[in-house]
Enzyme design. Structure first.
Site, short mmCIF file in Angstrom:
data_model
loop_
_atom_site.label_atom_id
_atom_site.label_comp_id
_atom_site.label_asym_id
_atom_site.label_seq_id
_atom_site.Cartn_x
_atom_site.Cartn_y
_atom_site.Cartn_z
N SER A 124 81.54 16.93 16.39
CA SER A 124 80.61 15.82 16.56
C SER A 124 79.89 15.53 15.25
O SER A 124 79.65 16.45 14.45
CB SER A 124 79.59 16.21 17.62
OG SER A 124 78.50 15.33 17.63
N TYR A 148 72.99 22.38 21.17
CA TYR A 148 74.30 21.73 21.35
C TYR A 148 75.03 21.61 20.01
O TYR A 148 76.20 21.99 19.88
CB TYR A 148 74.13 20.33 21.99
CG TYR A 148 75.38 19.49 21.88
CD1 TYR A 148 76.51 19.80 22.63
CD2 TYR A 148 75.45 18.41 20.99
CE1 TYR A 148 77.67 19.05 22.50
CE2 TYR A 148 76.60 17.66 20.86
CZ TYR A 148 77.71 17.98 21.62
OH TYR A 148 78.87 17.24 21.48
N LYS A 152 78.67 23.38 18.25
CA LYS A 152 79.78 22.69 17.57
C LYS A 152 80.03 23.31 16.19
O LYS A 152 81.17 23.56 15.81
CB LYS A 152 79.48 21.19 17.42
CG LYS A 152 79.47 20.44 18.74
CD LYS A 152 80.85 20.37 19.35
CE LYS A 152 80.85 19.81 20.75
NZ LYS A 152 82.11 19.98 21.46
P1 NAD Z 1 82.44 15.00 29.39
O1 NAD Z 1 81.34 15.84 29.93
O2 NAD Z 1 82.72 13.70 30.07
O3 NAD Z 1 83.80 15.84 29.35
C1 NAD Z 1 83.83 17.23 29.17
C2 NAD Z 1 84.69 17.81 30.29
O4 NAD Z 1 84.77 19.21 30.13
C3 NAD Z 1 84.10 17.53 31.68
O5 NAD Z 1 85.10 16.97 32.49
C4 NAD Z 1 83.68 18.91 32.17
O6 NAD Z 1 83.82 19.03 33.58
C5 NAD Z 1 84.62 19.82 31.41
N1 NAD Z 1 84.13 21.18 31.16
C6 NAD Z 1 82.92 21.54 30.64
N2 NAD Z 1 82.85 22.87 30.54
C7 NAD Z 1 84.03 23.38 30.99
C8 NAD Z 1 84.55 24.68 31.14
N3 NAD Z 1 83.83 25.74 30.81
N4 NAD Z 1 85.80 24.82 31.63
C9 NAD Z 1 86.53 23.74 32.00
N5 NAD Z 1 86.09 22.48 31.88
C10 NAD Z 1 84.85 22.31 31.39
O7 NAD Z 1 82.15 14.77 27.85
P2 NAD Z 1 82.89 13.81 26.79
O8 NAD Z 1 81.92 12.79 26.37
O9 NAD Z 1 84.20 13.41 27.30
O10 NAD Z 1 83.03 14.83 25.59
C11 NAD Z 1 84.22 15.56 25.36
C12 NAD Z 1 84.02 16.47 24.17
O11 NAD Z 1 83.66 15.69 23.03
C13 NAD Z 1 82.88 17.49 24.35
O12 NAD Z 1 83.26 18.69 23.74
C14 NAD Z 1 81.73 16.86 23.60
O13 NAD Z 1 80.83 17.83 23.11
C15 NAD Z 1 82.45 16.16 22.46
N6 NAD Z 1 81.71 15.03 21.91
C16 NAD Z 1 81.24 14.05 22.75
C17 NAD Z 1 80.52 12.99 22.21
C18 NAD Z 1 79.93 11.93 23.12
O14 NAD Z 1 78.98 11.27 22.72
N7 NAD Z 1 80.46 11.70 24.32
C19 NAD Z 1 80.30 12.92 20.84
C20 NAD Z 1 80.81 13.91 20.03
C21 NAD Z 1 81.51 14.97 20.57
C1 WQD Z 2 71.67 5.97 20.24
C2 WQD Z 2 70.45 5.22 19.79
C3 WQD Z 2 68.35 6.22 20.40
C4 WQD Z 2 68.78 5.70 24.70
C5 WQD Z 2 74.15 11.41 21.01
C6 WQD Z 2 74.14 12.87 20.67
C7 WQD Z 2 75.21 13.18 19.66
C8 WQD Z 2 76.58 12.67 20.14
C9 WQD Z 2 76.50 11.24 20.58
C10 WQD Z 2 77.75 14.44 21.26
C11 WQD Z 2 69.34 6.13 19.25
C12 WQD Z 2 68.52 4.87 21.06
C13 WQD Z 2 68.99 5.69 23.33
C14 WQD Z 2 67.75 4.88 25.24
C15 WQD Z 2 67.28 4.08 23.02
N1 WQD Z 2 77.03 13.40 21.29
N2 WQD Z 2 68.26 4.90 22.52
N3 WQD Z 2 67.04 4.09 24.38
O1 WQD Z 2 71.42 10.22 19.99
O2 WQD Z 2 72.93 8.88 18.44
O3 WQD Z 2 73.90 10.66 19.83
O4 WQD Z 2 75.43 11.05 21.51
O5 WQD Z 2 78.15 15.06 20.30
O6 WQD Z 2 75.23 14.55 19.47
O7 WQD Z 2 72.87 13.20 20.13
O8 WQD Z 2 73.18 8.60 20.92
O9 WQD Z 2 73.25 6.92 22.69
O10 WQD Z 2 71.54 8.78 22.85
O11 WQD Z 2 71.27 7.01 21.14
O12 WQD Z 2 66.60 3.35 22.30
O13 WQD Z 2 67.49 4.86 26.45
O14 WQD Z 2 69.86 4.53 20.90
O15 WQD Z 2 67.03 6.39 19.97
O16 WQD Z 2 68.75 5.47 18.18
P1 WQD Z 2 72.73 9.60 19.72
P2 WQD Z 2 72.33 7.85 22.00
#
Ligand code: NAD
Ligand code: WQD
Length: 337
Positions: A124, A148, A152
């Site tokens: 991430s 979190y 990562k």
């Molecule tokens: P998500 O929660 O929709 O998907 C994660 C999946 O993993 C879920 O279906 C959950 O049930 C499963 N899971 C969690 N722990 C588990 C375990 N111990 N065993 C088996 N299954 C398990 O999240 P997402 O948004 O699809 O994110 C996927 C990956 O990408 C995550 O690792 C997340 O940290 C990373 N990521 C997400 C974002 C984002 O903003 N969505 C950004 C950067 C990185």
């Molecule tokens: C985006 C912008 C908020 C909600 C998060 C995780 C990051 C990654 C992606 C996993 C910011 C603003 C938000 C609201 C708002 N996930 N906001 N009102 O914080 O950039 O990233 O998701 O790895 O680790 O931190 O994303 O969508 O929460 O926020 O004004 O109700 O929107 O302040 O500027 P963020 P976000």
């Protein structure tokens, strides 16, 4: 030969499964459904017209993982499984360390025992912490600011150490920026539990009438309109990035890191305007105080992925808002119960 997708029922995982199946890969999915629904898996099969094995289980179950590696001819792993809510990780850090870090270690151990040494890991942009110099490059300073993010960084380090000990591994660390949007069909999308933490799911739930108004977290940041800037990336572009990463694994790249972003930052106000342009719906909002821990600006330099993976984001914020709205309007309660 098949690809094992951990967390494949989740938001990014389900979209990636569709793109992997469309690209001709056989897949096996393991997910404990702790943050997802079986319905997502059913719809991936419906959308692609393809069947695959789904195992409901936890990546911390070594015996189950060994059984999967023995039963299926797994060539590589795409590892999405993990918990991802930043705020929750501050309240229950041990749950995050155990699920994400212990879970990953148990997965890597099972891979090692079974001779599977190719992995794409969901990292991430959060690993760049509160960086000031933009755009973020893969060699920008690292430093997570919450549990979190630390999970990562730890998993990235663990994978680098595994490679040092055995350089027959191939490891791709993908650092996603802000994934949003949905499959253009509206059949799969993001289905957060309870009130969304993230901006775009919040906006779409206001649009569909489930929430009253958006709180904009601060308009006094040093940005042109005062609201924070992020690099929003369409989940379908992100999914395509995984297909490219799997192709890259075939070249024996060792350990490599790629940013998956568009390279373009958009402010909160610009996202509200894009949603109105794409859907005709004006989102009522109120400016509230800053949310602790928010960086003012974050966007990627995605040029390394373009050069080395031949991958570039194709969809813009209007596409992201339109596809998000197709999903939310057709599925006001997500996948339901
Ligand atoms: P998500 O929660 O929709 O998907 C994660 C999946 O993993 C879920 O279906 C959950 O049930 C499963 N899971 C969690 N722990 C588990 C375990 N111990 N065993 C088996 N299954 C398990 O999240 P997402 O948004 O699809 O994110 C996927 C990956 O990408 C995550 O690792 C997340 O940290 C990373 N990521 C997400 C974002 C984002 O903003 N969505 C950004 C950067 C990185
Ligand atoms: C985006 C912008 C908020 C909600 C998060 C995780 C990051 C990654 C992606 C996993 C910011 C603003 C938000 C609201 C708002 N996930 N906001 N009102 O914080 O950039 O990233 O998701 O790895 O680790 O931190 O994303 O969508 O929460 O926020 O004004 O109700 O929107 O302040 O500027 P963020 P976000």
């Amino acid at each position: 030969m098949a690809v094992l997708v951990t967390g494949g029922a989740g938001y990014i995982g389900s979209h990636t499964c569709v793109q992997l199946l469309e690209a001709g890969y056989d897949i096996v999915v393991i997910d404990n459904l702790s943050n997802s629904k079986m319905e997502a898996v059913r719809r991936v099969k419906e959308l692609t017209g393809k069947d695959f094995a789904f195992i409901k289980g936890d990546i911390r179950d070594s015996a189950l993982l060994d059984e999967i590696f023995r039963k299926y001819d797994i060539e590589s792993v795409v590892h999405f499984a993990g918990l991802k809510a930043v705020g929750e990780s501050v309240s229950v850090p041990l749950r995050y360390y155990h699920n994400n870090v212990t879970g990953s270690i148990m997965l890597f151990e099972s891979m090692q025992r079974n001779g599977v040494k190719n992995i794409v890991f969901s990292s991430s942009a959060t690993v760049y912490g509160m960086a000031e110099k933009m755009p973020l490059r893969e060699d920008s300073p690292l430093g997570a600011v919450n549990p979190y993010g630390r999970t990562k960084l730890m998993i990235e380090d663990i994978l680098r150490d595994i490679y040092v000990s055995d350089n027959s591994w191939n490891i791709i660390l993908l650092r996603y920026f802000n994934p949003v949007g949905a499959h253009p069909s509206g059949r799969i999308g993001e289905d957060p539990n309870g009130i969304p933490n993230n901006l775009m799911p919040y906006i779409s739930q206001v649009a569909v009438g489930k929430l009253k108004e958006l709180s904009v977290f601060g308009n006094d940041y040093p940005t042109p309109d005062g609201t924070c800037i992020r690099d929003y990336i369409h989940v379908m572009d992100l999914a395509d990035g995984h297909v490219k990463a799997l192709e890259k694994l075939r070249e024996d790249p060792g350990v490599v890191v790629y940013n998956l972003g568009t390279g373009k930052g958009s402010s909160v106000m610009e996202m509200i305007a894009a949603f109105a342009e794409a859907t005709g719906i004006k989102i009522p909002y109120r400016i509230t105080g800053r949310r602790p821990g928010d960086a003012p600006v974050s966007y990627a330099d995605p040029s390394k992925a373009e050069k080395e993976l031949g991958w570039k984001a194709k969809r813009d914020i209007i596409d992201m808002c339109r596809d998000l709205w197709t999903w939310q309007s057709q599925n006001p309660d997500g996948y339901g119960d």
